[in-house]
Design a protein around this motif. Structure first.
Motif, PDB file in Angstrom:
ATOM      1  N   LEU A   1       0.803  -1.217   0.000  1.00 20.73           N
ATOM      2  CA  LEU A   1       0.000   0.000   0.000  1.00 20.73           C
ATOM      3  C   LEU A   1       0.844   1.279   0.000  1.00 20.73           C
ATOM      4  O   LEU A   1       0.289   2.373   0.008  1.00 20.73           O
ATOM      5  N   SER A   2       2.164   1.136  -0.005  1.00 20.85           N
ATOM      6  CA  SER A   2       3.015   2.324   0.066  1.00 20.85           C
ATOM      7  C   SER A   2       2.862   3.264  -1.131  1.00 20.85           C
ATOM      8  O   SER A   2       2.901   4.482  -0.936  1.00 20.85           O
ATOM      9  N   PRO A   3       2.637   2.789  -2.373  1.00 21.45           N
ATOM     10  CA  PRO A   3       2.394   3.748  -3.460  1.00 21.45           C
ATOM     11  C   PRO A   3       1.123   4.561  -3.254  1.00 21.45           C
ATOM     12  O   PRO A   3       1.098   5.763  -3.526  1.00 21.45           O
ATOM     13  N   LEU A   4       0.080   3.921  -2.731  1.00 23.15           N
ATOM     14  CA  LEU A   4      -1.172   4.632  -2.467  1.00 23.15           C
ATOM     15  C   LEU A   4      -0.974   5.702  -1.399  1.00 23.15           C
ATOM     16  O   LEU A   4      -1.436   6.836  -1.543  1.00 23.15           O
ATOM     17  N   VAL A   5      -0.267   5.358  -0.343  1.00 23.52           N
ATOM     18  CA  VAL A   5      -0.006   6.323   0.734  1.00 23.52           C
ATOM     19  C   VAL A   5       0.874   7.460   0.222  1.00 23.52           C
ATOM     20  O   VAL A   5       0.654   8.627   0.571  1.00 23.52           O
ATOM     21  N   ALA A   6       1.848   7.135  -0.625  1.00 31.76           N
ATOM     22  CA  ALA A   6       2.707   8.173  -1.200  1.00 31.76           C
ATOM     23  C   ALA A   6       1.894   9.122  -2.079  1.00 31.76           C
ATOM     24  O   ALA A   6       2.078  10.348  -2.020  1.00 31.76           O
ATOM     25  N   LEU A   7       0.984   8.582  -2.890  1.00 30.71           N
ATOM     26  CA  LEU A   7       0.133   9.439  -3.722  1.00 30.71           C
ATOM     27  C   LEU A   7      -0.788  10.309  -2.868  1.00 30.71           C
ATOM     28  O   LEU A   7      -1.005  11.489  -3.189  1.00 30.71           O
ATOM     29  N   LEU A   8      -1.327   9.751  -1.801  1.00 35.33           N
ATOM     30  CA  LEU A   8      -2.161  10.547  -0.896  1.00 35.33           C
ATOM     31  C   LEU A   8      -1.348  11.658  -0.238  1.00 35.33           C
ATOM     32  O   LEU A   8      -1.834  12.782  -0.070  1.00 35.33           O
ATOM     33  N   GLY A   9      -0.106  11.351   0.127  1.00 37.79           N
ATOM     34  CA  GLY A   9       0.766  12.373   0.710  1.00 37.79           C
ATOM     35  C   GLY A   9       1.079  13.488  -0.281  1.00 37.79           C
ATOM     36  O   GLY A   9       1.081  14.669   0.078  1.00 37.79           O
ATOM     37  N   ILE A  10       1.326  13.121  -1.528  1.00 34.87           N
ATOM     38  CA  ILE A  10       1.592  14.134  -2.559  1.00 34.87           C
ATOM     39  C   ILE A  10       0.366  15.004  -2.769  1.00 34.87           C
ATOM     40  O   ILE A  10       0.470  16.230  -2.901  1.00 34.87           O
ATOM     41  N   GLN A  11      -0.822  14.384  -2.805  1.00 34.06           N
ATOM     42  CA  GLN A  11      -2.054  15.162  -2.959  1.00 34.06           C
ATOM     43  C   GLN A  11      -2.263  16.099  -1.765  1.00 34.06           C
ATOM     44  O   GLN A  11      -2.705  17.243  -1.944  1.00 34.06           O
ATOM     45  N   ALA A  12      -1.949  15.633  -0.562  1.00 28.49           N
ATOM     46  CA  ALA A  12      -2.092  16.478   0.621  1.00 28.49           C
ATOM     47  C   ALA A  12      -1.138  17.676   0.547  1.00 28.49           C
ATOM     48  O   ALA A  12      -1.531  18.807   0.857  1.00 28.49           O
ATOM     49  N   ILE A  13       0.085  17.439   0.114  1.00 27.34           N
ATOM     50  CA  ILE A  13       1.051  18.542  -0.033  1.00 27.34           C
ATOM     51  C   ILE A  13       0.568  19.529  -1.087  1.00 27.34           C
ATOM     52  O   ILE A  13       0.673  20.746  -0.904  1.00 27.34           O
ATOM     53  N   GLU A  14       0.006  19.008  -2.179  1.00 29.14           N
ATOM     54  CA  GLU A  14      -0.499  19.895  -3.226  1.00 29.14           C
ATOM     55  C   GLU A  14      -1.665  20.741  -2.728  1.00 29.14           C
ATOM     56  O   GLU A  14      -1.757  21.935  -3.022  1.00 29.14           O
ATOM     57  N   ILE A  15      -2.558  20.150  -1.950  1.00 29.60           N
ATOM     58  CA  ILE A  15      -3.683  20.898  -1.380  1.00 29.60           C
ATOM     59  C   ILE A  15      -3.168  21.993  -0.446  1.00 29.60           C
ATOM     60  O   ILE A  15      -3.641  23.130  -0.479  1.00 29.60           O
ATOM     61  N   ILE A  16      -2.201  21.653   0.386  1.00 30.46           N
ATOM     62  CA  ILE A  16      -1.630  22.643   1.305  1.00 30.46           C
ATOM     63  C   ILE A  16      -0.981  23.788   0.524  1.00 30.46           C
ATOM     64  O   ILE A  16      -1.154  24.961   0.862  1.00 30.46           O
ATOM     65  N   LEU A  17      -0.239  23.454  -0.525  1.00 28.35           N
ATOM     66  CA  LEU A  17       0.395  24.497  -1.337  1.00 28.35           C
ATOM     67  C   LEU A  17      -0.641  25.388  -2.005  1.00 28.35           C
ATOM     68  O   LEU A  17      -0.504  26.614  -2.031  1.00 28.35           O
ATOM     69  N   ARG A  18      -1.678  24.791  -2.574  1.00 28.63           N
ATOM     70  CA  ARG A  18      -2.705  25.587  -3.267  1.00 28.63           C
ATOM     71  C   ARG A  18      -3.498  26.459  -2.287  1.00 28.63           C
ATOM     72  O   ARG A  18      -3.880  27.575  -2.628  1.00 28.63           O
ATOM     73  N   ASN A  19      -3.753  25.960  -1.090  1.00 27.52           N
ATOM     74  CA  ASN A  19      -4.479  26.757  -0.097  1.00 27.52           C
ATOM     75  C   ASN A  19      -3.641  27.911   0.430  1.00 27.52           C
ATOM     76  O   ASN A  19      -4.184  28.895   0.922  1.00 27.52           O
ATOM     77  N   ASN A  20      -2.320  27.764   0.371  1.00 28.57           N
ATOM     78  CA  ASN A  20      -1.432  28.817   0.835  1.00 28.57           C
ATOM     79  C   ASN A  20      -0.712  29.494  -0.324  1.00 28.57           C
ATOM     80  O   ASN A  20       0.387  30.026  -0.163  1.00 28.57           O
TER      81      ASN A  20
END
Length: 95
Positions: free
Chosen positions: A71-90
């Protein structure tokens, strides 16, 4: 500062692409569509493994053992999406 924001988003997009390519290639190898004994396939596969192993290893240490399911690729993709959301919100901080 806008260019830094765009570069960060581009790097996140490249990371997503590499993870997707690795994921799809792993399925193609598992179903014997691709043969790891072919030099080009082996070169691409081991190159992707070397790139992604520093990302996957800490996640594999944290995640429970699921047998043959990784499941590590899925968790890595979720982490990348979370970082992208944080960047876009800020994004206002980059302008």
């Amino acid at each position: 500062m806008t260019s830094i924001f765009q570069i960060l988003l581009m790097l996140l997009g490249v990371a997503q692409f590499i993870i997707f390519a690795h994921f799809i290639m792993s399925w193609l190898i598992s179903f014997q569509v691709l043969n790891i004994r072919q030099p080009l396939v082996a070169q691409i596969w081991y190159g992707l493994e070397r790139i992604l192993e520093p990302i996957y290893r800490p996640l594999r240490n944290i995640l429970p053992n699921m047998g043959g399911l990784d499941l590590s690729p899925l968790v890595a993709l979720l982490g990348i999406q979370a970082i992208e959301i944080i960047l876009r919100n800020n994004a206002g901080l980059f302008y």
